[in-house]
Structure formats: C-alpha cells, structure tokens
Design a protein around this motif. Sequence first.
Motif, PDB file in Angstrom:
ATOM      1  N   LYS A 120      -2.037   9.136 -10.854  1.00  0.00           N
ATOM      2  CA  LYS A 120      -3.031   8.082 -11.108  1.00  0.00           C
ATOM      3  C   LYS A 120      -3.630   7.628  -9.783  1.00  0.00           C
ATOM      4  O   LYS A 120      -3.011   7.751  -8.731  1.00  0.00           O
ATOM      5  CB  LYS A 120      -2.386   6.875 -11.800  1.00  0.00           C
ATOM      6  CG  LYS A 120      -1.713   7.196 -13.113  1.00  0.00           C
ATOM      7  CD  LYS A 120      -2.707   7.573 -14.156  1.00  0.00           C
ATOM      8  CE  LYS A 120      -2.042   7.859 -15.485  1.00  0.00           C
ATOM      9  NZ  LYS A 120      -2.943   8.446 -16.435  1.00  0.00           N
ATOM     10  N   SER A 121      -4.821   7.045  -9.828  1.00  0.00           N
ATOM     11  CA  SER A 121      -5.421   6.508  -8.607  1.00  0.00           C
ATOM     12  C   SER A 121      -4.734   5.197  -8.237  1.00  0.00           C
ATOM     13  O   SER A 121      -4.107   4.543  -9.082  1.00  0.00           O
ATOM     14  CB  SER A 121      -6.917   6.272  -8.803  1.00  0.00           C
ATOM     15  OG  SER A 121      -7.126   5.145  -9.649  1.00  0.00           O
ATOM     16  N   LYS A 122      -4.856   4.818  -6.964  1.00  0.00           N
ATOM     17  CA  LYS A 122      -4.286   3.536  -6.539  1.00  0.00           C
ATOM     18  C   LYS A 122      -4.893   2.401  -7.360  1.00  0.00           C
ATOM     19  O   LYS A 122      -4.198   1.457  -7.719  1.00  0.00           O
ATOM     20  CB  LYS A 122      -4.519   3.293  -5.051  1.00  0.00           C
ATOM     21  CG  LYS A 122      -3.556   4.039  -4.165  1.00  0.00           C
ATOM     22  CD  LYS A 122      -3.703   3.608  -2.722  1.00  0.00           C
ATOM     23  CE  LYS A 122      -2.742   4.364  -1.841  1.00  0.00           C
ATOM     24  NZ  LYS A 122      -2.864   3.970  -0.438  1.00  0.00           N
ATOM     25  N   GLU A 123      -6.185   2.504  -7.647  1.00  0.00           N
ATOM     26  CA  GLU A 123      -6.844   1.459  -8.432  1.00  0.00           C
ATOM     27  C   GLU A 123      -6.270   1.370  -9.838  1.00  0.00           C
ATOM     28  O   GLU A 123      -6.081   0.280 -10.366  1.00  0.00           O
ATOM     29  CB  GLU A 123      -8.360   1.690  -8.489  1.00  0.00           C
ATOM     30  CG  GLU A 123      -9.099   1.205  -7.266  1.00  0.00           C
ATOM     31  CD  GLU A 123      -8.878  -0.268  -6.965  1.00  0.00           C
ATOM     32  OE1 GLU A 123      -9.052  -1.130  -7.855  1.00  0.00           O
ATOM     33  OE2 GLU A 123      -8.510  -0.578  -5.813  1.00  0.00           O
ATOM     34  N   GLU A 124      -5.986   2.520 -10.461  1.00  0.00           N
ATOM     35  CA  GLU A 124      -5.396   2.509 -11.801  1.00  0.00           C
ATOM     36  C   GLU A 124      -4.030   1.834 -11.790  1.00  0.00           C
ATOM     37  O   GLU A 124      -3.717   1.030 -12.669  1.00  0.00           O
ATOM     38  CB  GLU A 124      -5.255   3.936 -12.345  1.00  0.00           C
ATOM     39  CG  GLU A 124      -6.555   4.562 -12.782  1.00  0.00           C
ATOM     40  CD  GLU A 124      -6.366   5.999 -13.225  1.00  0.00           C
ATOM     41  OE1 GLU A 124      -6.531   6.239 -14.438  1.00  0.00           O
ATOM     42  OE2 GLU A 124      -6.054   6.855 -12.389  1.00  0.00           O
ATOM     43  N   LYS A 177      -2.879  -0.270  -9.478  1.00  0.00           N
ATOM     44  CA  LYS A 177      -3.067  -1.685  -9.132  1.00  0.00           C
ATOM     45  C   LYS A 177      -3.584  -2.465 -10.337  1.00  0.00           C
ATOM     46  O   LYS A 177      -3.104  -3.571 -10.610  1.00  0.00           O
ATOM     47  CB  LYS A 177      -4.024  -1.794  -7.957  1.00  0.00           C
ATOM     48  CG  LYS A 177      -4.091  -3.164  -7.347  1.00  0.00           C
ATOM     49  CD  LYS A 177      -4.925  -3.165  -6.079  1.00  0.00           C
ATOM     50  CE  LYS A 177      -5.016  -4.549  -5.517  1.00  0.00           C
ATOM     51  NZ  LYS A 177      -5.792  -4.605  -4.278  1.00  0.00           N
ATOM     52  N   ASN A 178      -4.511  -1.906 -11.068  1.00  0.00           N
ATOM     53  CA  ASN A 178      -5.043  -2.573 -12.256  1.00  0.00           C
ATOM     54  C   ASN A 178      -3.971  -2.760 -13.318  1.00  0.00           C
ATOM     55  O   ASN A 178      -3.931  -3.790 -13.994  1.00  0.00           O
ATOM     56  CB  ASN A 178      -6.240  -1.799 -12.842  1.00  0.00           C
ATOM     57  CG  ASN A 178      -7.477  -1.928 -11.986  1.00  0.00           C
ATOM     58  OD1 ASN A 178      -7.608  -2.838 -11.175  1.00  0.00           O
ATOM     59  ND2 ASN A 178      -8.397  -0.985 -12.146  1.00  0.00           N
ATOM     60  N   ASP A 223      -1.857  -5.604 -12.096  1.00  0.00           N
ATOM     61  CA  ASP A 223      -2.614  -6.853 -12.246  1.00  0.00           C
ATOM     62  C   ASP A 223      -2.664  -7.309 -13.695  1.00  0.00           C
ATOM     63  O   ASP A 223      -2.762  -8.503 -13.986  1.00  0.00           O
ATOM     64  CB  ASP A 223      -4.046  -6.693 -11.717  1.00  0.00           C
ATOM     65  CG  ASP A 223      -4.114  -6.748 -10.199  1.00  0.00           C
ATOM     66  OD1 ASP A 223      -3.158  -7.249  -9.565  1.00  0.00           O
ATOM     67  OD2 ASP A 223      -5.130  -6.289  -9.647  1.00  0.00           O
ATOM     68  N   GLN A 262       1.196   6.501  -6.898  1.00  0.00           N
ATOM     69  CA  GLN A 262       0.014   7.337  -7.128  1.00  0.00           C
ATOM     70  C   GLN A 262       0.372   8.816  -7.011  1.00  0.00           C
ATOM     71  O   GLN A 262       0.010   9.617  -7.873  1.00  0.00           O
ATOM     72  CB  GLN A 262      -1.066   6.986  -6.095  1.00  0.00           C
ATOM     73  CG  GLN A 262      -2.270   7.892  -6.164  1.00  0.00           C
ATOM     74  CD  GLN A 262      -3.169   7.757  -4.949  1.00  0.00           C
ATOM     75  OE1 GLN A 262      -2.769   7.256  -3.911  1.00  0.00           O
ATOM     76  NE2 GLN A 262      -4.389   8.227  -5.079  1.00  0.00           N
ATOM     77  N   ASP A 279       0.826  -1.212   0.000  1.00  0.00           N
ATOM     78  CA  ASP A 279       0.000   0.000   0.000  1.00  0.00           C
ATOM     79  C   ASP A 279       0.858   1.259   0.000  1.00  0.00           C
ATOM     80  O   ASP A 279       0.540   2.239  -0.669  1.00  0.00           O
ATOM     81  CB  ASP A 279      -0.950   0.016   1.203  1.00  0.00           C
ATOM     82  CG  ASP A 279      -2.169  -0.867   0.998  1.00  0.00           C
ATOM     83  OD1 ASP A 279      -2.472  -1.205  -0.163  1.00  0.00           O
ATOM     84  OD2 ASP A 279      -2.825  -1.203   1.992  1.00  0.00           O
TER      85      ASP A 279
END
Length: 63
Positions: free
Chosen positions: A51-55, A57-58, A61, A46, A39
């Motif tokens: 960028k967002s953490k989700e971006e 992380k995606n 992934d 980030q 994290d």
Amino acid sequence: MGAFEDKMKGNWNEIKGKLKQKYGELTEDELTYAEGQEDELLGKIQKKTGKSKEEVKNFIDSL
C-alpha cells in the motif's frame, strides 16, 4: 508534532491491533513504534503490504 504523530503516540496499542487485523502479514517487530519514527514505521508497513504511505496513513487517521 502533528496530529498524526500525536494519534500514533497516544493510541499506539489500539492502532497496532487494527493494523494487524487489516494487514495480517505484519509482524510484531514491524509494528514496533518509537516516538519520532513515524515515517520509518509507515515505510515498513508500506513495503510489507504494497500500500502507499498515504493509504496506510489514511487508514490510521480513520481509526
């Protein structure tokens, strides 16, 4: 430990190279990985990239 953390731990050198290609502004220090600090690492990426953490992380992934 989740699948994301397993992927980070198992393939970090490859992931780090891909992150540097995509986000050239990241430094080696910012991409220092320590187990259990996923994290914190995502937060650094980030903040530097906007960028967002989700971006982020995606993207990881998807590798």
